[in-house]
Write a protein that holds these residues in place. Structure first.
Motif, PDB file in Angstrom:
ATOM      1  N   UNK A 118       0.802  -1.223   0.000  1.00  0.00           N
ATOM      2  CA  UNK A 118       0.000   0.000   0.000  1.00  0.00           C
ATOM      3  C   UNK A 118       0.835   1.273   0.000  1.00  0.00           C
ATOM      4  N   UNK A 119       1.881   1.330   0.820  1.00  0.00           N
ATOM      5  CA  UNK A 119       2.706   2.543   0.860  1.00  0.00           C
ATOM      6  C   UNK A 119       3.476   2.723  -0.445  1.00  0.00           C
ATOM      7  N   UNK A 120       3.975   1.625  -1.020  1.00  0.00           N
ATOM      8  CA  UNK A 120       4.658   1.715  -2.310  1.00  0.00           C
ATOM      9  C   UNK A 120       3.701   2.180  -3.404  1.00  0.00           C
ATOM     10  N   UNK A 170       9.862   0.442   6.304  1.00  0.00           N
ATOM     11  CA  UNK A 170       8.900   0.160   7.378  1.00  0.00           C
ATOM     12  C   UNK A 170       9.102   1.214   8.471  1.00  0.00           C
ATOM     13  N   UNK A 171       8.870   2.470   8.077  1.00  0.00           N
ATOM     14  CA  UNK A 171       9.126   3.582   8.981  1.00  0.00           C
ATOM     15  C   UNK A 171       8.273   3.497  10.250  1.00  0.00           C
ATOM     16  N   UNK A 172       7.088   2.947  10.125  1.00  0.00           N
ATOM     17  CA  UNK A 172       6.184   2.865  11.258  1.00  0.00           C
ATOM     18  C   UNK A 172       6.727   2.053  12.409  1.00  0.00           C
ATOM     19  N   UNK A 173       7.735   1.202  12.133  1.00  0.00           N
ATOM     20  CA  UNK A 173       8.269   0.348  13.187  1.00  0.00           C
ATOM     21  C   UNK A 173       9.706   0.705  13.546  1.00  0.00           C
ATOM     22  N   UNK A 174      10.116   1.935  13.174  1.00  0.00           N
ATOM     23  CA  UNK A 174      11.341   2.509  13.723  1.00  0.00           C
ATOM     24  C   UNK A 174      11.015   3.032  15.117  1.00  0.00           C
ATOM     25  N   UNK A 175      11.901   2.807  16.076  1.00  0.00           N
ATOM     26  CA  UNK A 175      11.643   3.230  17.451  1.00  0.00           C
ATOM     27  C   UNK A 175      11.786   4.747  17.568  1.00  0.00           C
ATOM     28  N   UNK A 176      10.714   5.390  17.989  1.00  0.00           N
ATOM     29  CA  UNK A 176      10.703   6.838  18.178  1.00  0.00           C
ATOM     30  C   UNK A 176      10.886   7.188  19.652  1.00  0.00           C
ATOM     31  N   UNK A 177      10.316   6.365  20.529  1.00  0.00           N
ATOM     32  CA  UNK A 177      10.409   6.580  21.981  1.00  0.00           C
ATOM     33  C   UNK A 177      10.770   5.246  22.647  1.00  0.00           C
TER      34      UNK A 177
END
Length: 373
Positions: free
Chosen positions: A189-191, A234-241
């Motif tokens: 979907x993102x692609x 898979x930016x959504x699963x990069x650790x932000x916090x």
């Protein structure tokens, strides 16, 4: 030993180049085509003549005169063929009809919860038929149906190794096409959304999709980078916090837990439109949630800029509302910039809705030009 391309093949390739040039530019003149493609004017005149006779190109007007005869504007004839795009999510299916010029002709979104069973596959086929009936599409002119789906997709094998959103693993995507009587193709979907936004683009770009899940795509050297295992961006699963909010993937502190559309819509009964209406009216619950959201989004964007040093396009559900809030976002991003900002590198996508469905369908439009004889 190099093999020479035949004269006939050279003519065909030039014809395709010209058609694609007009398609990507939305319209052009013979003079522009010759100059930008490095073709001789006699070659352009002959190939354009063929494209006009075959009904692929049409003349849609004239440019302003700069002295002498006015140049004709050449465009793709929109009604010669069509492509369909579908976007499957956990709870919805979106449909779009595109003409061969790439224009969005009709769109529809229906609520339909995903189930991995034959009843759902049948419903997919019935819903597509109802959609085509409603937009009165000529079925004989349908080039194919592109299907966008959240997950790790191997397009060539029509296979999805995993989808956290749909709770699938090792899934044969051809099952979804069991009741679709057209050529089909599948794309993450993102692609898909990135392809809709970036097709024909000349520069490297990161696409960040801010929908009910966070995803994205990396567009490098004229193509989307898929990674070694089709897991790139898979930016959504990069650790932000670190140690932060739990994510549906099982980890804690993922970008998805702070930057997805659900972070906002949960304040308004899962209605994102209602959230932004409240924000515009000055609702303090919405305002506080939005301020916090932008703070995390600013960190995410500047991290991507540091990693890739290229432009970032914001799309997805939230991206469709961001135009009015870009200055607020840029102000928060400024706190994390370490290089002097000599240009803006963040913008919103041109498609505010259904970019993934559009990107899935547009592949068949592109293939149409590649098959010209």
């Amino acid at each position: 030993m190099e093999q020479k391309i035949s004269n006939a093949e050279t003519k065909r390739l030039n014809k395709i180049k010209i058609a694609k040039y007009v398609y990507h530019h939305g319209g052009s003149s013979k003079q522009e085509i010759a100059a930008d493609l490095g073709l001789s004017m006699p070659t352009v005149l002959q190939r354009v003549k063929e494209l006009l006779e075959e009904g692929i190109l049409i003349q849609t007007g004239e440019y302003e005169s700069t002295g002498g005869r006015k140049a004709k504007i050449l465009s793709i004839a929109p009604d010669i063929s069509y492509a369909v795009g579908m976007d499957i999510t956990r709870n919805h299916i979106s449909f779009v009809l595109l003409d061969v010029s790439g224009r969005l002709v009709f769109q529809k979104r229906i609520r339909c919860a995903f189930e991995n069973d034959d009843a759902y596959y049948r419903e997919l086929g019935r819903s597509l038929d109802t959609f085509l009936e409603r937009c009165r599409a000529d079925r004989d002119k349908i080039l194919g149906v592109g299907i966008s789906i959240p997950g790790i997709v191997d397009e060539e094998r029509c296979f999805m190794s995993q989808s956290h959103v749909l709770r699938l693993e090792e899934f044969d995507l051809k099952k979804l096409a069991a009741y679709i009587p057209y050529r089909t193709g599948f794309r993450n979907d993102a692609n898909s959304a990135a392809y809709a936004e970036l097709r024909g683009a000349g520069q490297n770009t990161i696409y960040l999709s801010l929908s009910n899940t966070v995803g994205g795509a990396i567009y490098i050297n004229g193509r989307i980078y898929n990674g070694q295992h089709f897991r790139s961006a898979e930016f959504g699963h990069m650790i932000l916090v670190p140690g932060g909010k739990p994510c549906y993937c099982g980890k804690k502190g993922c970008m998805d837990s702070y930057c997805s559309a659900r972070v906002l819509s949960r304040w308004t009964n899962d209605n994102l439109e209602l959230f932004f209406s409240g924000l515009e009216r000055g609702n303090m619950v919405c305002r506080n949630a939005w301020t916090e959201y932008l703070s995390y989004l600013a960190i995410a964007i500047t991290n991507l800029r540091m990693a890739f040093d290229c432009d970032v396009i914001l799309g997805g559900y939230v991206g469709g509302y961001l135009d009015s809030y870009m200055s607020e976002l840029e102000e928060k991003m400024a706190a994390y910039e370490i290089f002097e900002a000599d240009e803006k590198y963040v913008r919103t996508g041109r498609y505010k809705h259904e970019a993934a469905a559009i990107g899935a369908g547009i592949r068949f439009v592109e293939e149409y030009f590649d098959r010209l004889s």
